[in-house]
Design an enzyme around this catalytic site. Structure first.
Site, PDB file in Angstrom:
ATOM      1  N   SER A   9      -7.478 121.320 127.047  1.00  0.00           N
ATOM      2  CA  SER A   9      -6.494 122.078 126.857  1.00  0.00           C
ATOM      3  C   SER A   9      -7.109 123.440 126.907  1.00  0.00           C
ATOM      4  CB  SER A   9      -6.035 122.122 125.392  1.00  0.00           C
ATOM      5  OG  SER A   9      -5.311 123.115 124.812  1.00  0.00           O
TER       6      SER A   9
ATOM      7  N   LEU B 119      -6.643 131.901 122.136  1.00  0.00           N
ATOM      8  CA  LEU B 119      -5.475 131.273 121.983  1.00  0.00           C
ATOM      9  C   LEU B 119      -4.222 131.848 122.616  1.00  0.00           C
ATOM     10  CD1 LEU B 119      -6.455 128.753 119.024  1.00  0.00           C
ATOM     11  CD2 LEU B 119      -6.523 128.130 121.404  1.00  0.00           C
TER      12      LEU B 119
ATOM     13  N   CYS C 122      -9.120 126.547 114.886  1.00  0.00           N
ATOM     14  CA  CYS C 122      -8.580 127.723 114.446  1.00  0.00           C
ATOM     15  C   CYS C 122      -8.977 128.356 113.210  1.00  0.00           C
ATOM     16  CB  CYS C 122      -6.960 127.617 114.326  1.00  0.00           C
ATOM     17  SG  CYS C 122      -6.284 127.040 115.901  1.00  0.00           S
TER      18      CYS C 122
END
Length: 300
Positions: free
Chosen positions: A20, A72, A128
């Site tokens: 990702s 992100l 996160c």
């Protein structure tokens, strides 16, 4: 020769996908790589609302890798669902959506929104920062890993992969916590926290001061952690961290990974994923391996 693998009941034609955040959501790499040739495409992180990301500079090269502090950045789940999913559905490959959030509720909003979308698995990025816990990442404390896994699993219609951070004392404790929370699979490793200083400017190379270290420099750490996790849990593992080619991928598979994800290598070799598929096939042919399952976790 069978290269297909199963994760949480979902069959992948081969064990290769990209990590990702290193492939966008497939569109920009589709001119280099036939996405049909990959086991899956893993999307960039998707949040409930658009995220701007961190201030620049947010990428720095290092020996044997790179640091990133992108933060992100993403357009949010609504844009993703309207733009990226229809694009990926044109291809014969599995779709794995990486999900991020700053609170448990934000993760749940995304997985619920994706419940009726034609995607195959959800990869939950627990690196996160948890804003409710003072910015400590969800993935750095076993209790938090188990709790967020349980919460997300109870709302998700697709199988969930918990993406584990290597920035912990004991990776097996995190793997076990994810399994206890109901994870269908785990992926590891995410980036190692690093720093670079520009000696001429006498300043941090990244505006964020620290960033995630990825690339070949972290591969031995990643292989070790995948092996340890594979000894500790029964759920399938997707291994990543510095994979550049078939030889690297095979190390992870022999250590216990059912599938592998290629990240940083895509930046300097956009063909890395497709080449790796061919190189694994060539290895299997050379050694007379009929089924890739014979290689998964073969080194004890």
């Amino acid at each position: 020769m069978n290269m297909s693998v199963k994760i949480a009941g979902v069959e992948f034609k081969n064990p290769v996908m990209e990590a990702s955040g290193t492939f966008g959501s497939g569109a920009e790499y589709s001119e280099f790589v036939d996405l049909n040739s990959l086991g899956a495409v893993v999307t960039k992180g998707v949040a409930s609302m658009p995220w701007e990301g961190n201030p620049t500079p947010r990428i720095a090269e290092t020996h044997g890798g790179m640091l990133n502090a992108i933060g992100l950045q993403n357009p949010g789940v609504e844009v993703f669902a309207k733009r990226d999913i229809p694009f990926l559905k044109q291809y014969d490959t599995r779709i794995v959506v990486n999900v991020c959030g700053k609170t448990t509720e934000e993760y749940i909003q995304v997985v619920e929104r994706l419940g009726d979308e034609p995607v195959d698995l959800l990869e939950i990025n627990i690196s996160c920062p948890n804003v409710k816990e003072g910015g400590i990442a969800f993935g750095q404390e076993p209790r938090a890993v188990e709790e967020i896994t349980k919460a997300v699993k109870s709302h998700a219609r697709q199988p969930i992969i918990m993406k584990l951070s290597p920035n912990v004392t004991d990776i097996t404790a995190m793997a076990k916590a994810a399994e206890a929370g109901g994870a269908d699979a785990i992926s590891l490793i995410n980036t190692l926290t690093g720093m670079k200083i520009d000696i001429h400017k006498r300043a941090f190379a990244l505006a964020n001061k620290t960033g995630g270290l990825s690339g070949p420099a972290i591969k031995p750490v990643a292989v070790r952690m995948v092996y340890q996790a594979a000894q500790a849990v029964k759920v399938p593992i997707i291994g990543m961290g510095g994979i550049q080619n078939g030889d690297d991928a095979l190390e992870f598979i022999l250590a216990g990974a059912t599938a592998v994800a290629i990240g940083t290598a895509n930046f300097y070799n956009p063909y890395a994923t497709a080449e790796t598929v061919k190189e694994i096939a060539a290895y299997m042919e050379d050694y007379g391996i009929e089924d890739i399952s014979q290689l998964i976790g073969a080194v004890k």
